[in-house]
Design an enzyme around this catalytic site. Structure first.
Site, PDB file in Angstrom:
ATOM      1  N   ASP A   1       4.725   5.382 -51.384  1.00  0.00           N
ATOM      2  CA  ASP A   1       2.998   6.189 -51.786  1.00  0.00           C
ATOM      3  C   ASP A   1       1.992   5.585 -52.204  1.00  0.00           C
ATOM      4  O   ASP A   1       1.939   4.086 -52.014  1.00  0.00           O
ATOM      5  CB  ASP A   1       3.579   6.811 -52.994  1.00  0.00           C
ATOM      6  CG  ASP A   1       2.992   8.359 -53.632  1.00  0.00           C
ATOM      7  OD1 ASP A   1       1.814   8.119 -52.540  1.00  0.00           O
ATOM      8  OD2 ASP A   1       3.340   8.895 -54.318  1.00  0.00           O
ATOM      9  N   ASP A   2       0.875   6.320 -51.004  1.00  0.00           N
ATOM     10  CA  ASP A   2      -0.001   5.366 -50.746  1.00  0.00           C
ATOM     11  C   ASP A   2      -0.173   3.851 -50.720  1.00  0.00           C
ATOM     12  O   ASP A   2      -0.826   3.536 -51.136  1.00  0.00           O
ATOM     13  CB  ASP A   2      -0.821   5.473 -51.833  1.00  0.00           C
ATOM     14  CG  ASP A   2      -1.185   6.997 -52.720  1.00  0.00           C
ATOM     15  OD1 ASP A   2      -1.330   7.806 -51.538  1.00  0.00           O
ATOM     16  OD2 ASP A   2      -2.249   7.549 -53.956  1.00  0.00           O
TER      17      ASP A   2
ATOM     18  N   CYS B   1      -0.191  13.175 -49.494  1.00  0.00           N
ATOM     19  CA  CYS B   1       1.450  13.193 -49.334  1.00  0.00           C
ATOM     20  C   CYS B   1       1.870  14.565 -49.191  1.00  0.00           C
ATOM     21  O   CYS B   1       2.749  14.649 -49.021  1.00  0.00           O
ATOM     22  CB  CYS B   1       1.737  12.592 -50.967  1.00  0.00           C
ATOM     23  SG  CYS B   1       0.706  13.362 -52.959  1.00  0.00           S
TER      24      CYS B   1
ATOM     25  N   ARG C   1       4.811  14.678 -46.795  1.00  0.00           N
ATOM     26  CA  ARG C   1       6.570  14.719 -47.093  1.00  0.00           C
ATOM     27  C   ARG C   1       6.834  15.815 -46.330  1.00  0.00           C
ATOM     28  O   ARG C   1       8.450  16.278 -45.741  1.00  0.00           O
ATOM     29  CB  ARG C   1       6.813  14.866 -48.702  1.00  0.00           C
ATOM     30  CG  ARG C   1       6.354  13.360 -48.670  1.00  0.00           C
ATOM     31  CD  ARG C   1       5.981  13.415 -50.705  1.00  0.00           C
ATOM     32  NE  ARG C   1       5.119  12.127 -50.353  1.00  0.00           N
ATOM     33  CZ  ARG C   1       5.858  11.579 -51.621  1.00  0.00           C
ATOM     34  NH1 ARG C   1       7.151  11.173 -51.505  1.00  0.00           N
ATOM     35  NH2 ARG C   1       5.290  10.197 -51.367  1.00  0.00           N
TER      36      ARG C   1
ATOM     37  N   LYS D   1       9.820  11.302 -56.518  1.00  0.00           N
ATOM     38  CA  LYS D   1       8.611  12.262 -56.162  1.00  0.00           C
ATOM     39  C   LYS D   1       8.793  13.356 -55.396  1.00  0.00           C
ATOM     40  O   LYS D   1       9.380  13.122 -54.195  1.00  0.00           O
ATOM     41  CB  LYS D   1       7.469  11.781 -55.564  1.00  0.00           C
ATOM     42  CG  LYS D   1       6.335  12.373 -55.348  1.00  0.00           C
ATOM     43  CD  LYS D   1       5.494  11.848 -55.214  1.00  0.00           C
ATOM     44  CE  LYS D   1       3.401  13.062 -54.795  1.00  0.00           C
ATOM     45  NZ  LYS D   1       2.777  11.879 -54.525  1.00  0.00           N
TER      46      LYS D   1
ATOM     47  N   HIS E   1       5.525  18.886 -53.048  1.00  0.00           N
ATOM     48  CA  HIS E   1       5.116  19.698 -52.091  1.00  0.00           C
ATOM     49  C   HIS E   1       5.861  21.335 -52.457  1.00  0.00           C
ATOM     50  O   HIS E   1       6.497  21.979 -51.199  1.00  0.00           O
ATOM     51  CB  HIS E   1       5.452  19.197 -50.350  1.00  0.00           C
ATOM     52  CG  HIS E   1       6.946  19.024 -50.357  1.00  0.00           C
ATOM     53  ND1 HIS E   1       7.929  17.676 -50.270  1.00  0.00           N
ATOM     54  CD2 HIS E   1       7.656  19.619 -49.482  1.00  0.00           C
ATOM     55  CE1 HIS E   1       9.129  17.764 -50.632  1.00  0.00           C
ATOM     56  NE2 HIS E   1       8.842  19.037 -49.499  1.00  0.00           N
TER      57      HIS E   1
ATOM     58  N   HIS F   1       1.489   5.136 -55.606  1.00  0.00           N
ATOM     59  CA  HIS F   1       0.994   5.588 -56.236  1.00  0.00           C
ATOM     60  C   HIS F   1       0.315   5.374 -57.878  1.00  0.00           C
ATOM     61  O   HIS F   1       1.720   4.926 -58.479  1.00  0.00           O
ATOM     62  CB  HIS F   1       1.521   7.373 -56.710  1.00  0.00           C
ATOM     63  CG  HIS F   1       0.680   7.922 -56.128  1.00  0.00           C
ATOM     64  ND1 HIS F   1      -0.447   8.623 -57.369  1.00  0.00           N
ATOM     65  CD2 HIS F   1      -0.025   9.192 -55.449  1.00  0.00           C
ATOM     66  CE1 HIS F   1      -1.380   9.916 -56.898  1.00  0.00           C
ATOM     67  NE2 HIS F   1      -0.616   9.709 -55.970  1.00  0.00           N
TER      68      HIS F   1
ATOM     69  N   ASP G   1       3.628   7.242 -47.384  1.00  0.00           N
ATOM     70  CA  ASP G   1       2.974   8.609 -46.754  1.00  0.00           C
ATOM     71  C   ASP G   1       1.479   8.801 -45.911  1.00  0.00           C
ATOM     72  O   ASP G   1       1.215  10.229 -45.690  1.00  0.00           O
ATOM     73  CB  ASP G   1       3.680   9.690 -48.650  1.00  0.00           C
ATOM     74  CG  ASP G   1       2.612   8.967 -49.249  1.00  0.00           C
ATOM     75  OD1 ASP G   1       1.884   7.855 -49.377  1.00  0.00           O
ATOM     76  OD2 ASP G   1       2.640  10.203 -50.554  1.00  0.00           O
ATOM     77  N   ASN G   2       1.056   7.889 -46.872  1.00  0.00           N
ATOM     78  CA  ASN G   2      -0.288   7.672 -46.194  1.00  0.00           C
ATOM     79  C   ASN G   2      -0.814   6.468 -46.295  1.00  0.00           C
ATOM     80  O   ASN G   2       0.056   5.975 -47.087  1.00  0.00           O
ATOM     81  CB  ASN G   2      -1.404   8.807 -46.937  1.00  0.00           C
ATOM     82  CG  ASN G   2      -0.706   8.740 -48.464  1.00  0.00           C
ATOM     83  OD1 ASN G   2      -1.440  10.111 -48.999  1.00  0.00           O
ATOM     84  ND2 ASN G   2      -1.606   7.994 -48.639  1.00  0.00           N
TER      85      ASN G   2
ATOM     86  N   LYS H   1      -6.703   6.498 -47.457  1.00  0.00           N
ATOM     87  CA  LYS H   1      -5.817   7.694 -47.857  1.00  0.00           C
ATOM     88  C   LYS H   1      -7.161   9.259 -47.783  1.00  0.00           C
ATOM     89  O   LYS H   1      -8.633   8.990 -48.268  1.00  0.00           O
ATOM     90  CB  LYS H   1      -5.870   8.242 -48.814  1.00  0.00           C
ATOM     91  CG  LYS H   1      -4.391   9.530 -49.798  1.00  0.00           C
ATOM     92  CD  LYS H   1      -4.486   9.046 -50.616  1.00  0.00           C
ATOM     93  CE  LYS H   1      -3.629  10.674 -51.263  1.00  0.00           C
ATOM     94  NZ  LYS H   1      -3.106   9.818 -52.554  1.00  0.00           N
TER      95      LYS H   1
END
Length: 768
Positions: free
Chosen positions: A61-62, A99, A103, A157, A160, A250, A356-357, A417
């Site tokens: 993440d991130d 995110c 996803r 995680k 979404h 994240h 994810d980004n 991001k």
């Protein structure tokens, strides 16, 4: 033969039948009037293609392009680097800028707006590209593989999905179980407390036993290793798809103390020096052109040398916590790799590591001791942050680093991001499959996109996309398989055009050219945002200028107009319009909430205890005055939680302590206020009422009454939520299933008596 032996024999026959069916065509059963006149055929189940690989996908993440060791980063990631050495690193791979959208795109192989998640599901609004309802016609890679004989696991995680669906009441259509996964273990929010997370196992809440050494990343690795091993009970050769999506990196940047100690002093030179070191390493590794320069600092990012000593001290500590979290997660990932290697399965496992980004600047220029502060449009001061310096990254903080570290982490690309620049969308992608890919430690530069992963996985596994999933004819993929690049480093890209849009930030890529709009660059300020316009489009030739440093808009107006028209075409085809700011989305969410309150008459009524109600379904006590009226029976006991929301980083609990009513409130600044009665309630029936009068964002007044008699009153001071206490903690009645607002995150326990009814009424209570 006894019953147990009979069951075992049937299982053996079924497995034997399946094995025989794989070796030779199955003999069709003969159907007569009776069993004696008939002949059974083998029991045949759908199986994966012979020799099909396992699939392990780690979504970090991130994480920025320049944060892994194998991408020139300064953070130790030996296990990720080990995967890179056994396979391929992609240098031109892109995601969406946030995110939820990435996803959804990864799992479905379709563009995010086309599958209704153009932004974040937490602020979904009623437009086709933004309602967070993934169409059933966009079946996931997991559902395709499950239909083809794979066992499918999701761990970590899963954010979404509509937030109102994130309770034990469902519906479960958008949970992992409704999206193709056989098993799930993880959290349903955009971030999680790593020391005391709110977790779900399939559809059931998880009660974690208190453990001083607990960390979510380690728990996720334990679960992954356990589930890989459970296949031994039936068919250890049945291939699996595992989607392993850590909370790391994240915010909150939580890590064990040993890893935080490991990085002490390692970032004292600051982000400018770090970025240059990363770029130098990237050039040595051949990841970027030899003449590439660092991008200019964005507005709001000071040169390290111009910071005060206090700022330098704090910001270095922030990066230590981030690095510690990533290295710790890498360590846990290594345990999964070791388990697969010990089983002899690693060489035939496709291992994918990506993000994810890009790295996140949501900590704003100064960082924050609590991401919940940021989520409510509060900005931490240097003094507030320094008060938490000693435990930064530990359980008494929920921290996010300053935006300067995000800029350095995305080296050599611009911004971060939520933006549509390369820094927001270009991230690492590592892919290893020793049995299927001969290359070792090589680079690939073809333009790739997150939508390409699902087609690639299916292609590599030898599985054709199903025409029908979930009973519906399937939409076409937007992504293309990347398998063409496995053995061909110079092959031309097969993904020629790609749009990007995230709350007004937008761009379009086409065959090496890119046009981009810098609409909303202060991504940490999501309540005050600019009007939409088209006058400031920029144009870049990424083939010669991958860092987007030379704007050609004025020199090539025809090319720019061509790109803008292409964006409009792609936007219309993918549900991108209408362009929406986060402030617009939040405003709509609030209107929907107001309409729901009006429908209810501002009253939420519960008949007895209830737990794990997400804030999206709970009465909006976070940002309003309210009254909680509770009818209790204290015959059997008189202690424990009556009502609670949030936790140790912001929340409240109404409870009985030694029979005395107590209201404990922890603001988002972590200041704890307590109003407590000086006498206990009598045994038997009682009506306890809490009046909470919100007077400002930093001041409230509380009254506690029992059977019409005032027991206590007093002020509440601190940073009161404007939007939410926490994305992960929940509203609970009769117990507190997460952390609590008391010291060290303690809860007030399970209620010993009986709760007959609880009414929560939103609005200013009656005057004193």
């Amino acid at each position: 033969m006894n019953g147990l032996s009979m069951v075992a024999a049937i299982g053996v026959l079924a497995l034997a039948g399946a094995s025989a069916a794989e070796a030779a065509p199955a003999a069709a059963p003969v159907i007569g009037r009776t069993f004696q006149e008939s002949r059974p055929g083998p029991i045949v189940r759908q199986t994966a293609p012979a020799g099909a690989p396992n699939i392990l996908v780690w979504v970090i993440d991130d994480m920025g392009f320049g944060q892994l060791g194998s991408y020139g980063g300064l953070i130790e990631t030996p296990n990720i680097d080990r995967v890179a050495q056994r396979g391929l690193r992609y240098t031109n791979y892109h995601t969406t800028p946030i995110c939820s959208a990435s996803r959804a795109a990864l799992l479905t192989g379709r563009n995010s707006h086309r599958v209704h998640i153009g932004g974040h599901s937490a602020i979904a609004v009623g437009f086709p590209g933004q309602d967070a309802l993934v169409p059933r016609a966009a079946g996931t890679v997991a559902e395709n593989m499950r239909q083809s004989g794979y066992v499918t696991y999701a761990i970590g995680k899963w954010d979404h999905l509509p937030q109102a669906d994130a309770s034990a009441a469902g519906p479960f259509t958008y949970w992992p179980s409704g999206q193709g996964f056989d098993r799930y273990y993880g959290f349903l929010a955009f971030d999680s407390d790593n020391f005391r997370p709110t977790l779900w196992a399939d559809h059931q809440p998880v009660d974690l036993p208190p453990r001083a050494d607990y960390h979510l990343s380690a728990d996720m690795a334990d679960k992954a290793i356990d589930w890989i091993g459970t296949r031994d009970a039936t068919d250890p050769h049945r291939p699996f798809l595992m989607y392993w999506a850590t909370g790391a990196v994240h915010a909150p940047h939580h890590a064990p103390q040993r890893w935080r100690d490991h990085y002490k002093g390692r970032f004292d030179a600051g982000w400018d020096v770090a970025a240059q070191r990363i770029l130098d390493r990237q050039k040595q590794l051949g990841l970027v052109p030899a003449d590439m320069a660092l991008p200019p600092r964005p507005a709001g990012m000071k040169p390290w040398a111009e910071l005060s000593r206090g700022e330098q001290k704090l910001f270095a500590r922030q990066m230590e916590a981030f690095a510690a979290q990533l290295s710790h997660a890498d360590e846990q990932f290594g345990r999964i790799l070791d388990a697969l290697e010990a089983r002899g399965e690693l060489d035939n496992t496709i291992v994918v590591v990506t993000a994810d980004n890009g790295a996140s600047a949501e900590g704003a220029p100064a960082g924050t001791f609590s991401e919940h502060y940021f989520a409510n449009a509060y900005f931490a001061t240097l003094e507030e942050n320094l008060r938490r310096y000693d435990d930064w990254g530990g359980p008494s903080t929920y921290p996010h680093y300053a935006m300067g570290w995000a800029v350095a982490g995305n080296t050599p690309f611009r911004f971060y991001k939520q933006t549509a620049y390369e820094g927001g969308t270009r991230v690492p992608l590592i892919l290893s499959w020793p049995k299927g890919i001969a290359a070792r430690g090589e680079l690939r530069g073809q333009y790739q996109h997150v939508t390409d992963l699902a087609p690639t996985i299916l292609d590599a596994a030898g599985i054709a996309p199903a025409a029908t999933v979930n009973g519906e004819r399937q939409m076409s993929f937007d992504g293309v398989s990347m398998a063409y690049s496995f053995a061909a480093p110079a092959a031309p890209s097969r993904h020629p055009v790609q749009y990007y849009e995230m709350y007004g930030n937008r761009s379009i890529y086409a065959n090496g050219w890119k046009a981009v709009v810098p609409h909303r660059l202060d991504v940490w300020d999501f309540m005050n945002q600019p009007a939409f316009g088209d006058a400031n489009w920029e144009l870049y030739d990424l083939a010669s200028d991958p860092g987007e440093q030379h704007d050609l808009a004025a020199a090539q107006p025809r090319k720019l107009m061509e790109m803008r028209r292409l964006f409009d075409r792609e936007a219309k085809a993918n549900n991108v319009f209408p362009l929406t700011n986060t402030s617009d989305a939040w405003g709509t969410v609030r209107k929907v909430l107001a309409a729901d309150m009006a429908r209810r008459g501002n009253l939420w009524r519960y008949r007895g205890a209830s737990a794990r109600i997400p804030e999206a379904l709970a009465p909006p006590v976070q940002s309003n005055s309210f009254t909680i009226e509770t009818k209790l029976d204290l015959t059997a006991g008189a202690d424990g939680t009556i009502a609670a929301i949030g936790g140790r980083y912001g929340g409240f609990a109404l409870f009985l302590r030694e029979g005395r009513p107590v209201f404990a409130y922890r603001g988002l600044d972590m200041v704890l206020s307590e109003v407590a009665a000086d006498r206990a309630l009598r045994r038997g029936p009682a009506t306890l009422v809490l009046h909470f009068e919100r007077r400002s964002d930093s001041d409230a007044f509380v009254r506690l009454t029992a059977d019409g008699v005032e027991l206590a009153s007093g002020p509440i001071k601190g940073a009161l939520p404007r939007l939410s206490f926490s994305p992960g903690e929940t509203f609970d009645l009769g117990r507190d299933t997460g952390t609590g607002p008391l010291a060290d995150g303690r809860t007030s326990g399970v209620f010993e008596g009986r709760i007959d009814a609880i009414d929560v009424r939103i609005g200013t209570p009656a005057p004193r």
